[in-house]
Design an enzyme around this catalytic site. Structure first.
Site, PDB file in Angstrom:
ATOM      1  CE1 TYR A  13     -15.462   1.457  -6.423  1.00 30.37           C
ATOM      2  CE2 TYR A  13     -14.295   0.189  -4.763  1.00 30.37           C
ATOM      3  CZ  TYR A  13     -14.345   0.761  -6.019  1.00 30.37           C
ATOM      4  OH  TYR A  13     -13.274   0.633  -6.868  1.00 30.37           O
ATOM      5  CG  ASP A  20      -8.855  -0.972  -3.707  1.00 31.36           C
ATOM      6  OD1 ASP A  20      -7.830  -0.279  -3.732  1.00 31.36           O
ATOM      7  OD2 ASP A  20      -9.890  -0.694  -4.363  1.00 31.36           O
ATOM      8  CD  GLN A  74      -7.212   0.316  -7.503  1.00 30.00           C
ATOM      9  OE1 GLN A  74      -8.408   0.151  -7.753  1.00 30.00           O
ATOM     10  NE2 GLN A  74      -6.762   0.523  -6.277  1.00 30.00           N
TER      11      GLN A  74
END
Length: 288
Positions: free
Chosen positions: A54, A49, A185
């Site tokens: 990020y 994931d 999520q």
């Protein structure tokens, strides 16, 4: 043998690898990132994931997705067995006091662009699972979800999910995406139980529930005593308390997935053993 569960159309490991710590601020460098992803893949993890956002603020964007691509390209194992999920709708900047921030951008035309950029960074024609990372309060939720639907309709993503979502938002997403919505999520751990309502709702709807920061996260201080019962059970089993936390989360239902992060191989290798840990009904009752 790792525990596999159904994440929409994919059969993948219930314990995934949360890539975030490998490429945001305070990571241990590119080589350690590759080594950590390779270690989890070698140990049988088949669910990675990541997210568009990020990366370290002020530096190259999408480094998380690019690291995942490189790790899979240089891995000797069966790439076709690995499910990769990513998320769009957040960016990174430094705040006025030097703190790392996550500004939201849910404008439909931007999300469509981010989705295509994610596929490119991952080196795929079609992303396995694409989440809306978080609701942008400047944009009606349904408009952001419509963009996600367009990305699925155009084949940029196979299926979709929503992250950091309330029950109301899950319903909006379902009304637009239909059976292409396969996962939610949300943060969930012994110190973040406030999403229990969405966890239960996903079980009722047949949606996967993926816990982010399943071990409580490392970026914010929290009440360590919440983990004391988990430490007691861990001592009885001769394992880390982190394994007990993950096993407890996985025991909440067959729709449960966890995506612990790690800064180095040893940490993720310990976490991946949690699906082999059998907790008794008494132990689960004690843990809540």
């Amino acid at each position: 043998m790792a525990l596999f569960r159904n994440l929409g159309p994919f059969s993948t490991t219930a314990i995934g690898h949360g890539e975030m710590p490998l490429t945001i601020e305070n990571n241990r460098g590119h080589e350690v990132g590759l080594e950590t992803l390779h270690a989890s893949l070698d140990a049988g993890c088949r669910h990675i994931d990541t997210a568009w956002a990020y990366y370290t603020p002020g530096e190259e964007e999408q480094t998380g997705e690019k690291l995942v691509r490189e790790a899979l390209a240089t891995w000797k194992g069966p790439r076709n067995e690995v499910t990769v999920a990513t998320k769009i709708g957040l960016r990174r900047v430094w705040g006025e006091n030097g703190e790392p921030l996550w500004p939201r951008d849910g404008k439909p035309e931007h999300l469509i662009e981010y989705g295509k950029q994610s596929a490119m960074a991952l080196g795929v024609d079609t992303i396995d699972l694409l989440y809306l990372h978080r609701h942008d309060p400047e944009v009606p939720y349904n408009e952001s979800i419509e963009a996600l639907k367009q990305l699925v309709d155009e084949g940029v993503a196979r299926v979709a999910g929503v992250s950091n979502a309330s029950i109301e938002q899950i319903d909006i997403a379902r009304s637009i995406l239909g059976d292409k919505l396969v996962a939610v999520q949300n943060q969930y751990s012994p110190i973040h139980l406030e999403t229990q309502d969405t966890l239960d709702y996903c079980a009722k709807l047949g949606l996967a529930f993926v816990c982010w920061s399943p071990l409580g996260g490392y970026r914010h201080p929290y009440d360590e005593s919440k983990f004391d019962p988990f430490r007691e059970v861990a001592a009885a089993h001769g394992v880390s308390y982190q394994q007990v936390v993950l096993a407890w989360e996985l025991a909440k239902g067959n729709h449960m997935f966890v995506i612990p992060g790690a800064h180095r191989p040893e940490t993720i290798l310990d976490s991946l053993k949690a699906d082999q840990l059998e907790l008794s009904p008494e132990e689960l009752a004690k843990l809540g």
